[in-house]
Design an enzyme around this catalytic site. Sequence first.
Site, mmCIF file in Angstrom:
data_model
loop_
_atom_site.group_PDB
_atom_site.id
_atom_site.type_symbol
_atom_site.label_atom_id
_atom_site.label_comp_id
_atom_site.label_asym_id
_atom_site.label_seq_id
_atom_site.Cartn_x
_atom_site.Cartn_y
_atom_site.Cartn_z
ATOM 1 N N ARG A 1 6.785 5.137 -116.681
ATOM 2 C CA ARG A 1 7.965 4.825 -116.193
ATOM 3 C C ARG A 1 8.243 5.929 -115.006
ATOM 4 O O ARG A 1 9.179 6.017 -114.069
ATOM 5 C CB ARG A 1 9.157 4.737 -117.263
ATOM 6 C CG ARG A 1 9.047 3.559 -117.951
ATOM 7 C CD ARG A 1 9.805 3.669 -119.302
ATOM 8 N NE ARG A 1 11.049 3.945 -119.195
ATOM 9 C CZ ARG A 1 11.847 4.354 -120.538
ATOM 10 N NH1 ARG A 1 11.310 4.697 -121.495
ATOM 11 N NH2 ARG A 1 12.892 4.709 -120.272
ATOM 12 N N ARG B 1 14.781 9.865 -128.910
ATOM 13 C CA ARG B 1 15.897 9.202 -128.966
ATOM 14 C C ARG B 1 16.182 7.799 -129.565
ATOM 15 O O ARG B 1 15.261 7.216 -129.868
ATOM 16 C CB ARG B 1 16.521 9.212 -127.542
ATOM 17 C CG ARG B 1 16.011 8.063 -126.793
ATOM 18 C CD ARG B 1 16.442 8.215 -125.156
ATOM 19 N NE ARG B 1 15.844 7.135 -124.424
ATOM 20 C CZ ARG B 1 15.985 7.046 -122.929
ATOM 21 N NH1 ARG B 1 16.894 7.753 -122.596
ATOM 22 N NH2 ARG B 1 15.583 5.963 -122.441
ATOM 23 N N LYS C 1 21.500 9.826 -117.410
ATOM 24 C CA LYS C 1 22.323 9.035 -116.492
ATOM 25 C C LYS C 1 23.092 8.128 -117.422
ATOM 26 O O LYS C 1 24.439 8.060 -117.149
ATOM 27 C CB LYS C 1 21.434 7.806 -115.534
ATOM 28 C CG LYS C 1 20.462 8.470 -114.779
ATOM 29 C CD LYS C 1 19.799 7.461 -113.871
ATOM 30 C CE LYS C 1 18.917 6.246 -114.511
ATOM 31 N NZ LYS C 1 17.786 6.767 -115.139
ATOM 32 N N ARG D 1 16.221 0.638 -107.792
ATOM 33 C CA ARG D 1 15.039 1.232 -108.145
ATOM 34 C C ARG D 1 14.049 1.352 -107.132
ATOM 35 O O ARG D 1 12.851 1.591 -107.427
ATOM 36 C CB ARG D 1 14.494 0.773 -109.278
ATOM 37 C CG ARG D 1 14.680 1.634 -110.755
ATOM 38 C CD ARG D 1 14.245 0.975 -111.900
ATOM 39 N NE ARG D 1 13.791 1.783 -113.068
ATOM 40 C CZ ARG D 1 14.817 1.699 -114.166
ATOM 41 N NH1 ARG D 1 16.007 1.387 -114.027
ATOM 42 N NH2 ARG D 1 14.533 2.677 -115.311
ATOM 43 N N ARG E 1 14.239 2.282 -128.655
ATOM 44 C CA ARG E 1 13.674 1.175 -127.759
ATOM 45 C C ARG E 1 12.053 1.223 -127.628
ATOM 46 O O ARG E 1 11.600 2.366 -127.962
ATOM 47 C CB ARG E 1 13.968 1.709 -126.321
ATOM 48 C CG ARG E 1 15.533 1.602 -126.304
ATOM 49 C CD ARG E 1 15.989 2.111 -124.782
ATOM 50 N NE ARG E 1 15.175 2.004 -123.646
ATOM 51 C CZ ARG E 1 15.388 2.297 -122.052
ATOM 52 N NH1 ARG E 1 16.520 2.905 -122.068
ATOM 53 N NH2 ARG E 1 14.497 2.111 -121.349
HETATM 54 P P1 AMP Z 1 16.173 1.870 -118.082
HETATM 55 O O1 AMP Z 1 16.775 1.173 -119.292
HETATM 56 O O2 AMP Z 1 16.945 1.841 -116.640
HETATM 57 O O3 AMP Z 1 15.203 2.930 -118.367
HETATM 58 O O4 AMP Z 1 15.238 0.346 -117.925
HETATM 59 C C1 AMP Z 1 14.267 0.062 -118.840
HETATM 60 C C2 AMP Z 1 13.061 -0.821 -118.251
HETATM 61 O O5 AMP Z 1 13.797 -2.172 -117.473
HETATM 62 C C3 AMP Z 1 12.475 -0.140 -116.960
HETATM 63 O O6 AMP Z 1 11.558 0.499 -117.382
HETATM 64 C C4 AMP Z 1 11.887 -1.557 -116.168
HETATM 65 O O7 AMP Z 1 10.801 -2.191 -116.723
HETATM 66 C C5 AMP Z 1 13.242 -2.430 -116.389
HETATM 67 N N1 AMP Z 1 14.306 -2.087 -115.354
HETATM 68 C C6 AMP Z 1 15.717 -1.607 -115.556
HETATM 69 N N2 AMP Z 1 16.158 -1.692 -114.402
HETATM 70 C C7 AMP Z 1 15.383 -2.239 -113.503
HETATM 71 C C8 AMP Z 1 15.357 -2.305 -112.108
HETATM 72 N N3 AMP Z 1 16.567 -1.857 -111.435
HETATM 73 N N4 AMP Z 1 14.281 -2.752 -111.176
HETATM 74 C C9 AMP Z 1 13.203 -3.172 -111.993
HETATM 75 N N5 AMP Z 1 13.100 -2.808 -113.303
HETATM 76 C C10 AMP Z 1 14.158 -2.397 -114.126
#
Ligand code: AMP
Length: 221
Positions: free
Chosen positions: A178, A133, A19, A94, A167
């Site tokens: 996740r 990554r 994404k 989400r 990360r």
């Molecule tokens: P991402 O970078 O999108 O993979 O997000 C990393 C982490 O941030 C996720 O595993 C969640 O813990 C939190 N997170 C990001 N976006 C959301 C969202 N829309 N709703 C809830 N938690 C989120």
Amino acid sequence: MAGRGGQAIILLGPPGAGKGTQAQRLIETRGMVQLSTGDMLRAAVRAGTPVGLEAKAIMERGELVPDAIVSGLIDEALSRTPESVGVIFDGYPRTVAQAESLDRLLEAHGRSLARVIELEVDEETLIDRIAGRFSCAQCGAGYHDRHKRPRVAGVCDVCGGTEFRRRPDDNALTVRTRMAEYRAKTAPILPHYDERGIVARVDGMAAMEDVAQEIAALLPV
Ligand code: AMP
């Protein structure tokens, strides 16, 4: 109805589906902006804000932070973005509750949703993609231990930076949580958009370029 510039799209898919990479393409080719709740939350954690303090441990476990927090972040981001600029939602919504909040927020900000693009992928391959990554600490350019190393070891291709970061939630255990969160809570939002006939499914396992072309063909000119 939003004009060409003001279109809003959602990129949906499990962690590591590409994404962020595809959003980057759309920024370059269409001048859109990426609204990534993950990026916003990581910035809040780094800055030590109240939101960051609440989110940190949840993110490290790979669970979802509360809906009200992320919807608040998106509201603020939409307020900062001129209406004529197209937006890409990456990692948001989400949950079904977030999808409902987004409907209200888009209306309040005078925008409409042009497309929801789901990147379909194979989970085991993703775990491999994610676990390797890393990114440039200075400009954020993304790399991978096996698939995309910097041309000169230790030097960012884009900005010449020499510091990189990984990360803390990019490890196999957290990635599995996740993925499970995606299957249980995020995939169920698709019917919310399917009803409106705006969902398109793209093979996220194809080469990055091919995925980018397929997405471009799905967007209004
Ligand atoms: P991402 O970078 O999108 O993979 O997000 C990393 C982490 O941030 C996720 O595993 C969640 O813990 C939190 N997170 C990001 N976006 C959301 C969202 N829309 N709703 C809830 N938690 C989120």
